[in-house]
Enzyme design. Structure first.
Site, PDB file in Angstrom:
ATOM      1  N   ASP A 218       0.790  -1.155   0.027  1.00  0.00           N
ATOM      2  CA  ASP A 218      -0.091   0.096   0.008  1.00  0.00           C
ATOM      3  C   ASP A 218       0.743   1.276   0.081  1.00  0.00           C
ATOM      4  O   ASP A 218       1.963   1.358   0.803  1.00  0.00           O
ATOM      5  CB  ASP A 218      -0.697  -0.145   1.267  1.00  0.00           C
ATOM      6  CG  ASP A 218      -1.999   1.083   1.334  1.00  0.00           C
ATOM      7  OD1 ASP A 218      -2.921   0.913   0.520  1.00  0.00           O
ATOM      8  OD2 ASP A 218      -1.984   1.916   2.041  1.00  0.00           O
ATOM      9  N   GLU A 267      14.389 -15.013   0.844  1.00  0.00           N
ATOM     10  CA  GLU A 267      14.616 -16.096   2.095  1.00  0.00           C
ATOM     11  C   GLU A 267      13.787 -17.489   1.669  1.00  0.00           C
ATOM     12  O   GLU A 267      14.025 -18.351   2.504  1.00  0.00           O
ATOM     13  CB  GLU A 267      14.533 -15.519   3.466  1.00  0.00           C
ATOM     14  CG  GLU A 267      15.513 -14.772   3.762  1.00  0.00           C
ATOM     15  CD  GLU A 267      15.072 -14.045   5.010  1.00  0.00           C
ATOM     16  OE1 GLU A 267      14.230 -14.175   5.636  1.00  0.00           O
ATOM     17  OE2 GLU A 267      15.913 -12.717   5.533  1.00  0.00           O
TER      18      GLU A 267
HETATM   19  C1  NOJ Z   1      -4.517   2.924  -0.815  1.00  0.00           C
HETATM   20  C2  NOJ Z   1      -5.587   1.914  -0.567  1.00  0.00           C
HETATM   21  O1  NOJ Z   1      -5.969   1.132  -1.783  1.00  0.00           O
HETATM   22  C3  NOJ Z   1      -6.778   2.731  -0.077  1.00  0.00           C
HETATM   23  O2  NOJ Z   1      -7.886   2.175   0.038  1.00  0.00           O
HETATM   24  C4  NOJ Z   1      -6.291   3.289   1.252  1.00  0.00           C
HETATM   25  O3  NOJ Z   1      -7.326   4.255   1.759  1.00  0.00           O
HETATM   26  C5  NOJ Z   1      -4.898   4.463   0.927  1.00  0.00           C
HETATM   27  N1  NOJ Z   1      -3.904   3.594   0.340  1.00  0.00           N
HETATM   28  C6  NOJ Z   1      -4.408   4.662   2.378  1.00  0.00           C
HETATM   29  O4  NOJ Z   1      -4.018   3.346   3.251  1.00  0.00           O
END
Ligand code: NOJ
Length: 557
Positions: A218, A267
């Site tokens: 993310d 790993e």
């Molecule tokens: C991207 C994620 O796909 C989204 O759903 C989220 O709100 C933001 N990152 C923050 O983590």
């Protein structure tokens, strides 16, 4: 019809197996709290996922990507994690996780989990410790704390705006401020802190040892930051190029973190895979996808593209070239948990100067008027775009419910809204709840088979037409189209390249894969001539021997 001379991209051998399994995998995204509720508390859970493994197997996917399932107070649908090495008690236990992994693996399906390294939840023990500790303490150093500006320090350190709207700095009781590029409940971590780095290595190993096959990272472009004084203003930030030196986004040194993670991935046998969620300039995407880094990066270009032959062709050519540059395979995405579902986007009138994604958001903002949405054209185009996507070299990421042809839910009452963007950005962004409404599994009954306790976002009446049981029984349903397409794709998978085949109609795009698999898509509204070959699959019935408007055809050429 002439074959163009440009054969694009790597001639890597096809694979559903071995270390390269991800290169051309079809990955199905599960948003766990909205998938299936087995323990009847109104929220989907891990046992719900496990119970639907036969459905996933029959669908014909290769892997599941599970959005965050960690303990969370759900300030941002689980992307606010309070413990990276546990399961949210609302949706299960570690034992349920292990059982789910076993069920998926037993069925030959792999599992990718979401890792959220840019920020924790404000409920994370580290943040709680930071709040209880002094300025300048080791506990505060795991995050980004600053004194405020102004005479008494009661002004934020800078006027930065968060991605979800509102200020990006929040003041705490002793007067200091912390940075949160998203919601205030999501404090940003300080990736210059070695303890933070070590803890994420531990997390990657923890889930890898539990059998996870890969990770979706993310906000992969956000971890490295340059917060040296004086902090720039928001206007200055906005004016800075995203060229590796922007203070907040896509800094070059972020790749040191991923080179370090690669050692952890390696790993394991087979090495764990990763895919970056990195909203960066497209020419900077290959670095995230490099084999010495995360190995693959999302390409979101189709999310924004209008349903038009020219834009689809350009996007494909460009991204295959990028994939070749990185040594990775390309990724294709039409829908995910952050955007208006593609059946709806394609049913809205196009607007000059707005991307398809923006058109979807603007429509939601204006209340989702039914008069503007042509549901039928939307679904025809969505089916056509899906066949186009699934015939491309590289991996396809599907979002739960798109296989049912689900539309966006526009009329969610305020009392049910969950997405922080709705509350923080009123009038500008309506939020993402409309694509996160729990799936309809049966055409009648409590919450349409999602669970006995109802659904945390109400399902509209029209959802029942899209229920799995209804579509299962209809040979022409979108669900059965996906099943047929995925079965054929598995049989036909071939080297990662394509050749464009010219067609006399400018609204028609045709490409051929090395084994003679041909995909033709008619982006226009009128019927078009079929390319030569034996028809294997169509997204809409032929019309007088021609391809229908807004349809795709797969042929054995
Ligand atoms: C991207 C994620 O796909 C989204 O759903 C989220 O709100 C933001 N990152 C923050 O983590």
């Amino acid at each position: 019809m002439a074959v163009s001379t440009t054969e694009q991209s790597l001639a890597t051998a096809p694979s559903h197996q071995g270390a390269d399994w991800w290169r051309q995998a079809v990955v199905y995204q599960i948003y766990p709290r909205s998938f299936a509720d087995q323990d009847d508390n109104g929220i989907g859970d891990l046992r719900g996922v496990a119970s639907r493994v036969p459905y996933l197997k029959t669908l014909g996917i290769d892997a599941v990507w599970l959005s965050p399932f960690y303990p969370s107070k759900l300030a941002d649908g689980g992307y606010d994690v309070s413990d990276y090495r546990d399961v949210d008690p609302k949706i299960g236990t570690l034992q349920d996780f292990d059982d789910m992994v076993a069920a998926l693996h037993e069925a030959g399906l792999r599992l990718i989990v979401d890792i959220v390294p840019n920020h924790t939840s404000d409920q994370h023990e580290w943040f709680q410790e930071a709040l209880a500790s002094d300025r300048g303490s080791a506990a505060r150093d795991r995050y980004v704390f600053r004194d405020g500006s102004g005479q008494d320090g009661n002004e934020p350190p800078a006027d930065w705006e968060s991605i979800f709207g509102g200020p990006a700095w929040t003041q705490i009781a002793d007067g200091q401020w912390y940075l949160h590029n998203f919601a205030p409940e999501q404090p940003d971590l300080n990736w210059e802190n070695e303890e933070v780095r070590e803890d994420f290595r531990k997390t990657l190993r923890f889930w890898s040892e539990r059998g996870v096959d890969g990770f979706r990272i993310d906000v992969a472009h956000g971890l490295a930051k340059d917060l040296s004084d004086p902090l720039p203003s928001q206007a200055q930030l906005d004016a800075m190029p995203h060229d590796g030196n922007h203070p907040l986004w896509d800094r070059d040194e972020v790749h040191e973190i991923y080179a370090d993670w690669r050692k952890v991935f390696d790993e394991f046998d087979p090495p764990r895979t990763a895919v970056a969620e990195a909203w960066v300039e497209s020419d900077r995407r290959p670095q995230y996808a490099s084999p010495s880094g995360l190995g693959q990066a999302f390409n979101f270009d189709l999310l924004s593209a209008t349903f038009e032959a020219d834009s689809f062709r350009q996007i494909v050519s460009f991204n295959l070239a990028l994939a070749e540059e990185s040594g990775s395979s390309s990724t294709w995405v039409l829908s995910n948990h952050d955007v208006v579902r593609h059946a709806t986007r394609y049913g809205l009138p196009t607007r000059a100067g707005s991307t398809n994604k923006e058109v979807g958001n603007e429509w939601l903002l204006s209340g989702g008027p039914e008069s503007q949405l042509d549901r039928e054209t939307g679904i025809l185009r969505a089916r056509a775009a899906t066949l186009f996507e699934l015939a491309l070299p590289g991996s396809a990421y599907l979002f739960q419910g798109e296989e049912l042809g689900l539309h966006e839910v526009a009329d969610i009452p305020e009392s049910e809204r969950q997405d922080p963007t709705y509350f923080r950005n009123r009038g500008v962004d309506i939020g993402r709840d409309g694509c996160r409404v729990p799936l309809p599994w049966s055409s009648s009954g409590t919450s349409l088979g999602f669970g006995e306790a109802g659904s945390h976002l109400s399902q509209p009446a029209w959802f029942s037409q899209y229920a799995v049981d209804a579509e299962d029984a209809d040979p022409e349903s979108t669900l059965n189209l996906y099943r047929r397409a995925l079965a054929l794709r598995r049989e036909w998978l071939t080297a990662e390249s394509l050749t464009w085949v010219e067609h006399t109609d400018p609204d028609v795009l045709v490409f051929r894969r090395p084994n003679g698999w041909v995909c033709a898509t008619n982006f226009g509204n009128s019927p078009a001539e079929l390319p030569e070959g034996e028809i294997m699959l169509t997204s809409s019935p032929l019309e007088d021997g021609k391809m229908a408007g807004n349809s795709s055809v797969w042929l054995r050429g």
